[in-house]
Design a protein around this motif. Structure first.
Motif, mmCIF file in Angstrom:
data_model
loop_
_atom_site.group_PDB
_atom_site.id
_atom_site.type_symbol
_atom_site.label_atom_id
_atom_site.label_comp_id
_atom_site.label_asym_id
_atom_site.label_seq_id
_atom_site.Cartn_x
_atom_site.Cartn_y
_atom_site.Cartn_z
ATOM 1 N N VAL A 18 0.852 -1.197 0.000
ATOM 2 C CA VAL A 18 0.000 0.000 0.000
ATOM 3 C C VAL A 18 0.886 1.244 0.000
ATOM 4 C CG1 VAL A 18 -1.825 1.254 1.174
ATOM 5 C CG2 VAL A 18 -1.751 -1.247 1.307
ATOM 6 N N PRO A 19 0.872 2.039 -1.076
ATOM 7 C CA PRO A 19 1.639 3.291 -1.084
ATOM 8 C C PRO A 19 1.011 4.300 -0.119
ATOM 9 C CG PRO A 19 1.044 2.596 -3.321
ATOM 10 C CD PRO A 19 0.235 1.771 -2.382
ATOM 11 N N LEU A 20 1.848 4.930 0.695
ATOM 12 C CA LEU A 20 1.362 5.904 1.674
ATOM 13 C C LEU A 20 1.334 7.306 1.077
ATOM 14 C CD1 LEU A 20 3.068 4.943 5.064
ATOM 15 C CD2 LEU A 20 0.884 4.181 4.133
ATOM 16 N N ASP A 21 0.403 8.085 1.556
ATOM 17 C CA ASP A 21 0.356 9.503 1.225
ATOM 18 C C ASP A 21 1.407 10.203 2.079
ATOM 19 O OD1 ASP A 21 -0.156 12.126 0.781
ATOM 20 O OD2 ASP A 21 -2.225 12.108 1.498
ATOM 21 N N ASN A 22 2.524 10.592 1.436
ATOM 22 C CA ASN A 22 3.630 11.170 2.197
ATOM 23 C C ASN A 22 3.291 12.524 2.791
ATOM 24 O OD1 ASN A 22 5.275 9.005 1.780
ATOM 25 N ND2 ASN A 22 6.538 9.943 0.211
ATOM 26 N N GLY A 23 2.225 13.160 2.301
ATOM 27 C CA GLY A 23 1.862 14.466 2.823
ATOM 28 C C GLY A 23 1.361 14.422 4.246
ATOM 29 N N GLY A 24 0.969 13.247 4.722
ATOM 30 C CA GLY A 24 0.452 13.140 6.074
ATOM 31 C C GLY A 24 -0.873 13.856 6.221
ATOM 32 N N VAL A 25 -1.266 14.100 7.457
ATOM 33 C CA VAL A 25 -2.512 14.788 7.757
ATOM 34 C C VAL A 25 -2.227 15.801 8.856
ATOM 35 C CG1 VAL A 25 -3.235 13.149 9.539
ATOM 36 C CG2 VAL A 25 -4.976 14.402 8.216
ATOM 37 N N SER A 26 -3.029 16.841 8.946
ATOM 38 C CA SER A 26 -2.788 17.902 9.926
ATOM 39 C C SER A 26 -2.678 17.331 11.339
ATOM 40 C CB SER A 26 -3.934 18.916 9.879
ATOM 41 O OG SER A 26 -3.951 19.589 8.645
ATOM 42 N N GLY A 27 -1.669 17.789 12.062
ATOM 43 C CA GLY A 27 -1.469 17.353 13.434
ATOM 44 C C GLY A 27 -0.603 16.127 13.576
ATOM 45 N N SER A 28 -0.194 15.535 12.433
ATOM 46 C CA SER A 28 0.630 14.328 12.483
ATOM 47 C C SER A 28 2.096 14.689 12.361
ATOM 48 C CB SER A 28 0.237 13.367 11.352
ATOM 49 O OG SER A 28 1.085 12.240 11.341
ATOM 50 N N ARG A 29 2.942 13.989 13.092
ATOM 51 C CA ARG A 29 4.378 14.259 13.027
ATOM 52 C C ARG A 29 5.004 13.620 11.792
ATOM 53 N NH1 ARG A 29 6.604 15.936 18.177
ATOM 54 N NH2 ARG A 29 5.020 15.908 19.799
ATOM 55 N N LEU A 288 -5.970 -4.513 -3.316
ATOM 56 C CA LEU A 288 -7.030 -3.582 -2.945
ATOM 57 C C LEU A 288 -6.663 -2.983 -1.588
ATOM 58 C CD1 LEU A 288 -10.117 -5.867 -3.716
ATOM 59 C CD2 LEU A 288 -9.270 -4.012 -5.164
ATOM 60 N N ALA A 289 -6.868 -1.670 -1.436
ATOM 61 C CA ALA A 289 -6.513 -1.042 -0.154
ATOM 62 C C ALA A 289 -7.328 0.223 0.051
ATOM 63 C CB ALA A 289 -5.019 -0.724 -0.104
ATOM 64 N N TYR A 290 -7.477 0.576 1.331
ATOM 65 C CA TYR A 290 -8.158 1.813 1.713
ATOM 66 C C TYR A 290 -7.389 2.433 2.869
ATOM 67 C CZ TYR A 290 -11.874 5.053 3.059
ATOM 68 O OH TYR A 290 -12.597 6.184 3.351
ATOM 69 N N ASP A 291 -7.019 3.702 2.706
ATOM 70 C CA ASP A 291 -6.207 4.415 3.689
ATOM 71 C C ASP A 291 -7.004 5.639 4.154
ATOM 72 O OD1 ASP A 291 -4.328 5.750 5.171
ATOM 73 O OD2 ASP A 291 -2.865 5.982 3.560
ATOM 74 N N TYR A 292 -7.331 5.655 5.440
ATOM 75 C CA TYR A 292 -8.137 6.754 6.003
ATOM 76 C C TYR A 292 -7.363 7.414 7.126
ATOM 77 C CZ TYR A 292 -11.762 9.190 8.660
ATOM 78 O OH TYR A 292 -12.494 10.142 9.331
ATOM 79 N N SER A 293 -7.363 8.733 7.145
ATOM 80 C CA SER A 293 -6.714 9.448 8.236
ATOM 81 C C SER A 293 -7.492 10.720 8.552
ATOM 82 C CB SER A 293 -5.263 9.801 7.881
ATOM 83 O OG SER A 293 -5.193 10.513 6.661
ATOM 84 N N LYS A 294 -7.497 11.063 9.828
ATOM 85 C CA LYS A 294 -8.157 12.277 10.285
ATOM 86 C C LYS A 294 -7.324 12.903 11.389
ATOM 87 C CE LYS A 294 -12.452 14.214 12.151
ATOM 88 N NZ LYS A 294 -13.828 13.940 12.630
ATOM 89 N N GLY A 295 -7.043 14.176 11.232
ATOM 90 C CA GLY A 295 -6.285 14.900 12.240
ATOM 91 C C GLY A 295 -7.017 16.158 12.656
ATOM 92 N N GLU A 296 -7.007 16.436 13.925
ATOM 93 C CA GLU A 296 -7.616 17.653 14.431
ATOM 94 C C GLU A 296 -6.828 18.123 15.650
ATOM 95 O OE1 GLU A 296 -11.627 16.626 15.193
ATOM 96 O OE2 GLU A 296 -11.180 15.200 16.784
ATOM 97 N N GLY A 297 -6.837 19.419 15.844
ATOM 98 C CA GLY A 297 -6.073 19.947 16.961
ATOM 99 C C GLY A 297 -6.414 21.390 17.255
#
Length: 336
Positions: A18-29, A288-297
């Motif tokens: 699964v290729p990762l989204d290198n941009g990350g999500v807000s609040g993630s290191r 097949l893959a699904y990548d979900y992320s949510k960041g809040e702060g």
């Protein structure tokens, strides 16, 4: 590889296909926080045409393939635990004048009646000592692996609590993973089912305190009890307002800023690899893959903080939230 002043030069990171989204999500290191290092089986670096053949122009900066640990048939149920406690220190400091050396420099440069000499304090403060700490961290990982029938499995749970060497900095992470890798038709059809989840809580320290600890007058005290700026010593102008041209008390930057984030991420994937019975050199692969992320702060600075001073109103309170969803459908034939 590629190089650019503005675009990312990071390699593409692929975890279990699964290729990762290198941009990350807000609040993630870091985007790699989704995986616990104790779950990694191997890492492979691709840096030639083989990378581009599979991943296209996303692989122009290279590819890092990470394979996580799987369960194995035979040998019965296995339970493993790995834990550690670590201590971190700032091993080097910037060489600045001590309070006595600073006084000697000012008194040697300015005449006795010069205002600069009147601004000298009586304290002896090492501001770098005030912002750094012994960073105590601990990490734990529990895993269970085995096989039921022809279904090898591995379940892993991880917990990390890491303090930074900069005061108030903290990283707290809970991870979980599940791998099931059954084989069918004499292992000509290999199926891999993976699920990974991560929840992190971050408290970010203001790194501006590092620079301010080098610029701040070492003859001044840390605290000035009873003032309007949280009790921290603050340079002011004649009307009592903070001097905006002066550096900020570095400890105040750390103690009076509450910068927190919560990040949730999970990755689910399924892959099937089939070697044709009539032509073993040919195989078909479906991913097949699904990548979900949510960041809040939120970042909260109280009104008494001198670095957020405003005559009409002081302090600040900002909130942010971001949600990302990535899906993958990949199919290819391989003949070798």
């Amino acid at each position: 590889g590629e190089s650019s002043l503005s675009a990312s030069n990071d390699p593409l990171i692929v975890i279990d296909g699964v290729p990762l989204d290198n941009g990350g999500v807000s609040g993630s290191r870091n985007s790699l926080n989704v995986i616990n290092p104790n779950d990694i089986e191997s890492m492979t670096v691709l840096k030639d045409a083989s990378a581009s053949a599979i991943y296209g122009n996303r692989a122009s900066g290279g590819v890092i393939l990470i394979t996580t640990k799987k369960g194995k048939l035979g040998g019965g149920l296995k339970i493993g635990y790995n834990g550690n406690v670590s201590f971190g220190e700032a091993t080097d400091r910037v060489d600045v004048l001590s309070a006595d050396e600073y006084r000697a420099a000012i008194e040697g440069y300015y005449d006795e009646d010069h205002p600069a000499r009147e601004l000298l304090g009586d304290a002896s403060t090492n501001w770098q000592d005030q912002i750094y700490q012994t960073a105590v961290s601990h990490d734990h990982n529990l895993n269970i692996s085995g096989g039921v029938g022809n279904f090898p499995y591995r379940v892993s749970l991880g917990y990390s609590d890491k303090n930074g060497i900069l005061k108030t900095d903290n990283f707290n992470r809970l991870t979980g993973s599940l791998n099931v890798t059954p084989g069918f038709f004499d292992n000509k059809l290999q199926v891999k089912l993976n699920a990974k989840a991560m929840k992190t809580q971050n408290h970010f320290a203001d790194r501006g305190a590092i620079g301010n600890s080098l610029y701040f007058d070492p003859t001044q005290p840390i605290y000035d009890d009873g003032n309007d700026y949280g009790g921290f010593f603050t340079w002011t102008i004649p009307n009592g307002n903070p001097n905006s041209l002066a550096p900020t008390n570095p400890l105040a930057l750390l103690e009076l800023r509450d910068d927190n984030s919560d990040v949730l991420r999970y990755i689910t994937s399924a892959s099937a690899d089939y070697r044709f019975h009539f032509l073993p050199e040919l195989r078909a692969n479906l991913n097949l893959a699904y990548d979900y992320s949510k960041g809040e702060g939120s970042t909260v600075v109280p009104k008494e903080a001198s670095f957020a001073f405003n005559e009409a109103f002081g302090g600040s309170n900002s909130n942010y939230s971001q949600e990302k969803k990535n899906s993958l459908l990949e199919f290819y034939l391989n003949y070798k």
